[in-house]
Write an enzyme that holds these catalytic residues in place. Structure first.
Site, PDB file in Angstrom:
ATOM      1  N   CYS A  80       0.691  -1.422  -0.013  1.00 40.18           N
ATOM      2  CA  CYS A  80      -0.085  -0.103   0.354  1.00 40.18           C
ATOM      3  C   CYS A  80       0.747   1.197  -0.372  1.00 40.18           C
ATOM      4  O   CYS A  80       1.081   1.987   1.213  1.00 40.18           O
ATOM      5  CB  CYS A  80      -0.700  -0.421   1.204  1.00 40.18           C
TER       6      CYS A  80
ATOM      7  N   GLU B  55      -3.556   0.728  -7.044  1.00 42.34           N
ATOM      8  CA  GLU B  55      -2.089  -0.081  -7.226  1.00 42.34           C
ATOM      9  C   GLU B  55      -1.775  -0.162  -9.048  1.00 42.34           C
ATOM     10  O   GLU B  55      -3.103   0.304  -9.237  1.00 42.34           O
ATOM     11  CB  GLU B  55      -2.162  -1.327  -7.090  1.00 42.34           C
TER      12      GLU B  55
END
Length: 271
Positions: free
Chosen positions: A2, A114
């Site tokens: 993350c 992402e």
């Protein structure tokens, strides 16, 4: 992994969702659609109030800095590298094990970004042999639109170069716990793109479902083996993902337009 997420919910909304008992008005943050390492972020935690006669833990909404600085660190210079802690090893890594046992938090988000890359490059990244290039960004979020409650850790660090009364004498920092990405189908997948999270990236933030919030935040639970049972990934089929503009790749860009769903990957960034 993350490395970037969105957090647009206000303190009133978060206080209601997490049954917060204490928050400071001066710790209010503006909506942030491109949260990057070293930024200040919201965290939910259970901790006794400072100088309070009642020692019971109080559910608080606090403002922390993303990028954990271990209490024993001589300087905070490595904080930007400590944004993630792996669920598989968090109980044993020197930088995280004390916080895992005593200082756990929830980092609320709308979802996380992402960047998809090819399989061969992903394999090299997993092996630590190559840093993957940033390609088509995707936004990953709960399919039902609920809060994305990321499991986190927080830590206190004392800047010994400053006097006790200085407002920056104490740093409170945090890290997101990550786990292996799901290999089961997404609840909602893009028509032209990845259909499972593992096709985007091999890691994902560990999302805590509401039935685990109280146990995760409970500071009386300190046994590492007991706590590891809370690191189980959530049930599959809760997430959706969609392509967003490559504008999110620049940390200077911010605003709700970053969350706009694209019909497909941008030209030159094909999945």
């Amino acid at each position: 992994m993350c490395g970037r997420y969105a957090s647009s919910r206000g303190p009133e909304d978060l206080a209601g969702i997490f049954e917060v008992e204490k928050r400071e008005p001066e710790e209010t943050l503006a909506p942030d659609y491109n949260v990057a390492p070293t930024k200040e972020v919201y965290a939910v935690l259970d901790r006794a109030l400072k100088d309070a006669e009642d020692p019971r833990p109080v559910r608080q909404l606090r403002k922390l800095k993303w990028g954990l600085v271990p209490s024993w660190a001589k300087t905070p210079e490595g904080a930007a590298r400590m944004i993630n802690a792996r669920a598989e090893t968090v109980h044993e890594k020197p930088s995280f094990r004390r916080a895992f046992a005593a200082r756990r938090c929830i980092l609320p988000a709308d979802g996380y970004y992402e960047w998809v890359t090819g399989k061969d490059e992903r394999d090299l990244e997993v092996e630590g042999k190559k840093k993957r290039p940033r390609k088509q960004p995707y936004f990953v979020l709960p399919a039902d639109g609920s809060v994305f409650a990321m499991a986190g850790l927080y830590e206190f660090w004392r800047d010994r170069t400053l006097p006790d009364e200085h407002p920056l004498a104490w740093w409170v920092t945090c890290s997101v716990i990550t786990t292996e990405a799901e290999t089961t189908p997404l609840a909602v997948a893009p028509a032209d793109g990845p259909h499972v999270l593992a096709d985007i990236h091999p890691r994902m933030p560990l999302m805590l479902t509401p039935d685990r919030w109280d146990a995760w935040l409970d500071p009386s639970r300190t046994d590492p083996e007991d706590l590891r049972s809370l690191l189980t990934p959530p049930p599959p089929g809760l997430m959706r993902a969609y392509p967003v503009s490559t504008a999110v790749s620049n940390v200077r860009n911010n605003g709700p337009d970053l969350l706009k769903e694209l019909a497909g990957p941008e030209e030159g960034t094909l999945f």
